[in-house]
Design a protein around this motif. Structure first.
Motif, PDB file in Angstrom:
ATOM      1  N   MET A 191       0.849  -1.191   0.000  1.00  0.00           N
ATOM      2  CA  MET A 191       0.000   0.000   0.000  1.00  0.00           C
ATOM      3  C   MET A 191       0.891   1.249   0.000  1.00  0.00           C
ATOM      4  SD  MET A 191      -3.075   1.321   0.082  1.00  0.00           S
ATOM      5  CE  MET A 191      -4.082  -0.114   0.484  1.00  0.00           C
ATOM      6  N   THR A 192       0.906   1.949  -1.089  1.00  0.00           N
ATOM      7  CA  THR A 192       1.678   3.197  -1.152  1.00  0.00           C
ATOM      8  C   THR A 192       0.865   4.333  -0.515  1.00  0.00           C
ATOM      9  OG1 THR A 192       0.789   3.718  -3.341  1.00  0.00           O
ATOM     10  CG2 THR A 192       2.872   2.517  -3.256  1.00  0.00           C
ATOM     11  N   ILE A 193       1.581   5.274   0.072  1.00  0.00           N
ATOM     12  CA  ILE A 193       0.957   6.444   0.693  1.00  0.00           C
ATOM     13  C   ILE A 193       1.580   7.688   0.077  1.00  0.00           C
ATOM     14  CG2 ILE A 193       0.496   7.680   2.835  1.00  0.00           C
ATOM     15  CD1 ILE A 193       0.956   5.025   4.319  1.00  0.00           C
ATOM     16  N   GLU A 194       0.741   8.604  -0.345  1.00  0.00           N
ATOM     17  CA  GLU A 194       1.217   9.856  -0.934  1.00  0.00           C
ATOM     18  C   GLU A 194       0.592  11.024  -0.179  1.00  0.00           C
ATOM     19  OE1 GLU A 194       3.619  11.788  -3.846  1.00  0.00           O
ATOM     20  OE2 GLU A 194       3.298   9.637  -3.590  1.00  0.00           O
ATOM     21  N   LEU A 195       1.437  11.884   0.345  1.00  0.00           N
ATOM     22  CA  LEU A 195       0.966  13.094   1.024  1.00  0.00           C
ATOM     23  C   LEU A 195       1.246  14.288   0.125  1.00  0.00           C
ATOM     24  CD1 LEU A 195       2.478  12.411   4.570  1.00  0.00           C
ATOM     25  CD2 LEU A 195       0.350  11.521   3.599  1.00  0.00           C
ATOM     26  N   LYS A 196       0.242  15.138  -0.056  1.00  0.00           N
ATOM     27  CA  LYS A 196       0.384  16.285  -0.947  1.00  0.00           C
ATOM     28  C   LYS A 196       0.047  17.579  -0.208  1.00  0.00           C
ATOM     29  CE  LYS A 196      -0.849  13.543  -5.054  1.00  0.00           C
ATOM     30  NZ  LYS A 196      -1.738  13.440  -6.251  1.00  0.00           N
ATOM     31  N   ASN A 197       1.076  18.346   0.103  1.00  0.00           N
ATOM     32  CA  ASN A 197       0.919  19.697   0.662  1.00  0.00           C
ATOM     33  C   ASN A 197       0.022  19.748   1.896  1.00  0.00           C
ATOM     34  OD1 ASN A 197       0.722  20.186  -2.734  1.00  0.00           O
ATOM     35  ND2 ASN A 197       2.443  21.059  -1.596  1.00  0.00           N
ATOM     36  N   LEU A 198       0.268  18.840   2.851  1.00  0.00           N
ATOM     37  CA  LEU A 198      -0.557  18.789   4.058  1.00  0.00           C
ATOM     38  C   LEU A 198      -0.279  19.979   4.973  1.00  0.00           C
ATOM     39  CD1 LEU A 198      -0.574  15.059   5.237  1.00  0.00           C
ATOM     40  CD2 LEU A 198      -2.269  16.283   3.882  1.00  0.00           C
ATOM     41  N   VAL A 199      -1.362  20.528   5.510  1.00  0.00           N
ATOM     42  CA  VAL A 199      -1.286  21.634   6.455  1.00  0.00           C
ATOM     43  C   VAL A 199      -2.230  21.338   7.611  1.00  0.00           C
ATOM     44  CG1 VAL A 199      -1.722  24.087   6.842  1.00  0.00           C
ATOM     45  CG2 VAL A 199      -0.738  23.324   4.668  1.00  0.00           C
ATOM     46  N   LYS A 200      -1.733  21.545   8.844  1.00  0.00           N
ATOM     47  CA  LYS A 200      -2.596  21.414  10.017  1.00  0.00           C
ATOM     48  C   LYS A 200      -2.223  22.478  11.026  1.00  0.00           C
ATOM     49  CE  LYS A 200      -5.843  19.479  12.467  1.00  0.00           C
ATOM     50  NZ  LYS A 200      -7.245  19.428  11.984  1.00  0.00           N
ATOM     51  N   THR A 201      -3.184  23.308  11.381  1.00  0.00           N
ATOM     52  CA  THR A 201      -2.974  24.379  12.349  1.00  0.00           C
ATOM     53  C   THR A 201      -3.980  24.226  13.478  1.00  0.00           C
ATOM     54  OG1 THR A 201      -2.191  25.895  10.632  1.00  0.00           O
ATOM     55  CG2 THR A 201      -2.931  26.869  12.706  1.00  0.00           C
ATOM     56  N   TYR A 202      -3.501  24.317  14.717  1.00  0.00           N
ATOM     57  CA  TYR A 202      -4.381  24.262  15.879  1.00  0.00           C
ATOM     58  C   TYR A 202      -4.602  25.683  16.381  1.00  0.00           C
ATOM     59  CZ  TYR A 202      -3.444  19.266  15.855  1.00  0.00           C
ATOM     60  OH  TYR A 202      -3.347  17.946  15.478  1.00  0.00           O
ATOM     61  N   ARG A 203      -5.861  26.072  16.426  1.00  0.00           N
ATOM     62  CA  ARG A 203      -6.219  27.432  16.838  1.00  0.00           C
ATOM     63  C   ARG A 203      -6.207  27.554  18.356  1.00  0.00           C
ATOM     64  NH1 ARG A 203      -5.405  29.531  11.919  1.00  0.00           N
ATOM     65  NH2 ARG A 203      -6.467  28.269  10.336  1.00  0.00           N
ATOM     66  N   LYS A 204      -5.654  28.628  18.843  1.00  0.00           N
ATOM     67  CA  LYS A 204      -5.628  28.882  20.283  1.00  0.00           C
ATOM     68  C   LYS A 204      -6.286  30.223  20.571  1.00  0.00           C
ATOM     69  CE  LYS A 204      -1.733  26.131  21.895  1.00  0.00           C
ATOM     70  NZ  LYS A 204      -0.497  26.141  22.720  1.00  0.00           N
ATOM     71  N   THR A 205      -6.977  30.259  21.678  1.00  0.00           N
ATOM     72  CA  THR A 205      -7.633  31.509  22.063  1.00  0.00           C
ATOM     73  C   THR A 205      -6.732  32.365  22.942  1.00  0.00           C
ATOM     74  OG1 THR A 205      -8.629  30.388  23.962  1.00  0.00           O
ATOM     75  CG2 THR A 205      -9.923  30.467  21.936  1.00  0.00           C
ATOM     76  N   SER A 206      -5.637  31.747  23.442  1.00  0.00           N
ATOM     77  CA  SER A 206      -4.735  32.492  24.326  1.00  0.00           C
ATOM     78  C   SER A 206      -3.825  33.392  23.499  1.00  0.00           C
ATOM     79  CB  SER A 206      -3.889  31.524  25.148  1.00  0.00           C
ATOM     80  OG  SER A 206      -3.003  30.811  24.301  1.00  0.00           O
ATOM     81  N   SER A 207      -3.036  34.192  24.206  1.00  0.00           N
ATOM     82  CA  SER A 207      -2.133  35.118  23.535  1.00  0.00           C
ATOM     83  C   SER A 207      -0.958  34.406  22.869  1.00  0.00           C
ATOM     84  CB  SER A 207      -1.603  36.137  24.549  1.00  0.00           C
ATOM     85  OG  SER A 207      -0.931  35.472  25.610  1.00  0.00           O
ATOM     86  N   ALA A 208      -0.807  33.111  23.152  1.00  0.00           N
ATOM     87  CA  ALA A 208       0.307  32.355  22.573  1.00  0.00           C
ATOM     88  C   ALA A 208       0.184  32.219  21.061  1.00  0.00           C
ATOM     89  CB  ALA A 208       0.386  30.978  23.218  1.00  0.00           C
ATOM     90  N   GLY A 209      -1.016  32.368  20.537  1.00  0.00           N
ATOM     91  CA  GLY A 209      -1.212  32.301  19.100  1.00  0.00           C
ATOM     92  C   GLY A 209      -1.443  30.894  18.595  1.00  0.00           C
ATOM     93  N   ASP A 210      -1.626  30.753  17.289  1.00  0.00           N
ATOM     94  CA  ASP A 210      -1.886  29.456  16.671  1.00  0.00           C
ATOM     95  C   ASP A 210      -0.614  28.607  16.625  1.00  0.00           C
ATOM     96  OD1 ASP A 210      -4.426  30.401  16.280  1.00  0.00           O
ATOM     97  OD2 ASP A 210      -4.093  30.946  14.175  1.00  0.00           O
ATOM     98  N   VAL A 211      -0.819  27.268  16.543  1.00  0.00           N
ATOM     99  CA  VAL A 211       0.292  26.331  16.413  1.00  0.00           C
ATOM    100  C   VAL A 211       0.238  25.712  15.032  1.00  0.00           C
ATOM    101  CG1 VAL A 211       1.342  24.202  17.258  1.00  0.00           C
ATOM    102  CG2 VAL A 211       0.304  25.822  18.879  1.00  0.00           C
ATOM    103  N   ASN A 212       1.250  26.008  14.214  1.00  0.00           N
ATOM    104  CA  ASN A 212       1.326  25.434  12.872  1.00  0.00           C
ATOM    105  C   ASN A 212       2.050  24.085  12.969  1.00  0.00           C
ATOM    106  OD1 ASN A 212       0.165  27.782  11.641  1.00  0.00           O
ATOM    107  ND2 ASN A 212       2.130  28.804  11.948  1.00  0.00           N
ATOM    108  N   ALA A 213       1.280  23.036  13.251  1.00  0.00           N
ATOM    109  CA  ALA A 213       1.873  21.734  13.564  1.00  0.00           C
ATOM    110  C   ALA A 213       2.450  21.045  12.340  1.00  0.00           C
ATOM    111  CB  ALA A 213       0.826  20.834  14.221  1.00  0.00           C
ATOM    112  N   VAL A 214       1.793  21.187  11.195  1.00  0.00           N
ATOM    113  CA  VAL A 214       2.264  20.590   9.933  1.00  0.00           C
ATOM    114  C   VAL A 214       2.186  21.660   8.858  1.00  0.00           C
ATOM    115  CG1 VAL A 214       1.810  18.844   8.162  1.00  0.00           C
ATOM    116  CG2 VAL A 214       1.560  18.251  10.575  1.00  0.00           C
TER     117      VAL A 214
END
Length: 343
Positions: free
Chosen positions: A1-24
């Protein structure tokens, strides 16, 4: 089983002053079929988020996930549940049911899929024999060692005959000897069942001892990827070099990855593969060219039966002779780098 990832983006939104986390961040990656592929990174690098996207436990904010040429990140909820049942997952903390014995834990995924009881019993017996726990079928989970619990978790992950097996820090909670045994088991299962295995880890020794390919994750991005041999022989980033430099001893190994007996010098870094690690390369070089060499550090790692050596040396003599010597080394298949380029 081949796996192909294409331009994946995942951001976790935070309500605190720390800001968003750009995880991927815009990750593209090809994972070949029927191989063990390692994804390595330090804590917070984004590797766990990446595997959750690959294994369809979370949806990406952008980008695509493809299995064998079929896009799977956009499946309907019903189809997503069906597809997930063909994925196996092994976790660091085993995630076994303490209220069930060994056989009942292995049976659970088949029960929720409605597999007939006689087929479940047969499959459980087959899997427990595969992982070496046939004699512990009726044992309570609480009586098992960590290594035995992970063997039960592996059997359970294989219950529904998955085509992809994900291992998320599967050996992090185990001692070195047990880790070695579990990695041997995973390699055996992968070969026996022709599985695509994706191993997420922060341990370079896991990559060295089990994987065919590896991708290095840092700050949500793939910073380099390739065969394990190529990454070990010619690491291109400081993060990867740090992983390799801090490898613990291999089993039956009397020296560390690279032992430096002189803190000064070491202008050239040589990388050897296979039979070259046993060849008298430098003594032959000194006979052929008007040079002298001084070895500052050296060591050998075994990558699944193939030796990979690293050596730090200085060369002295006329510039033309040194240039000729370096060229000769490279013509023999030895990778030669300036130490300043790999700092």
């Amino acid at each position: 089983m081949t796996i192909e990832l294409k331009n994946l983006v995942k951001t976790y939104r935070k309500t605190s002053s720390a800001g968003d986390v750009n995880a991927v961040k815009n990750v593209s990656l090809s994972i070949p079929s029927n191989k063990i592929f390692g994804i390595i990174g330090k804590s917070g690098a984004g590797k766990s988020t990446l595997v959750r996207l690959i294994s369809l436990l979370e949806k990406p904010d952008a980008g695509e996930v493809w299995y064998n040429g079929e896009r799977v990140d956009n499946l309907s909820e019903k189809d997503l549940i069906i597809r997930r049942r063909r994925l196996g997952m092994i976790f660091q903390n085993f995630n076994l049911f303490s209220s069930r014995n060994v056989a009942q834990n292995v049976a659970y995924p088949m029960e929720i899929c409605g597999v007939p009881k006689d087929q479940i019993a047969s499959r459980v017996s087959e899997l427990l024999e595969l992982v070496g726990l046939s004699d512990r079928a009726l044992s309570p989970v609480s009586t098992l060692s960590g290594g035995q619990k992970q063997r039960v978790a592996i059997a359970r992950a294989l219950a529904n005959k998955p085509d992809i097996l994900f291992c998320d820090e599967a050996t992090s909670a185990l001692d070195p000897k047990t880790t070695h045994a579990i990695l041997d088991l995973i390699r055996h299962i992968q070969q026996k069942m022709n599985l695509t295995v994706v191993m997420i880890t922060h341990q370079m020794e896991v990559v060295r001892d089990a994987c065919n390919y590896v991708a290095v994750v840092n700050n949500g991005e793939i910073i380099e990827s390739g065969t394990v041999e190529n990454i070990f022989v010619n690491p291109k980033t400081a993060v990867t070099r740090d992983f390799i430099a801090n490898l613990p001893l291999q089993k039956n190994e009397s020296v560390d990855n690279v032992v430096r007996w002189s803190r000064s010098g070491g202008k050239y870094v040589l990388h050897f593969v296979g039979n070259l690690t046993d060849a008298p390369v430098l003594s032959q070089l000194a006979k052929k060219f008007d040079i002298e060499f001084n070895i500052r550090a050296g060591g050998i790692q075994s990558l699944q039966g193939k030796n990979v050596g690293t050596m730090l040396i200085d060369l002295s003599g006329p510039d033309s002779e040194i240039i000729g010597a370096v060229s000769s080394l490279r013509s023999q298949g030895i990778i030669v780098e300036l130490a300043s380029e790999v700092e």
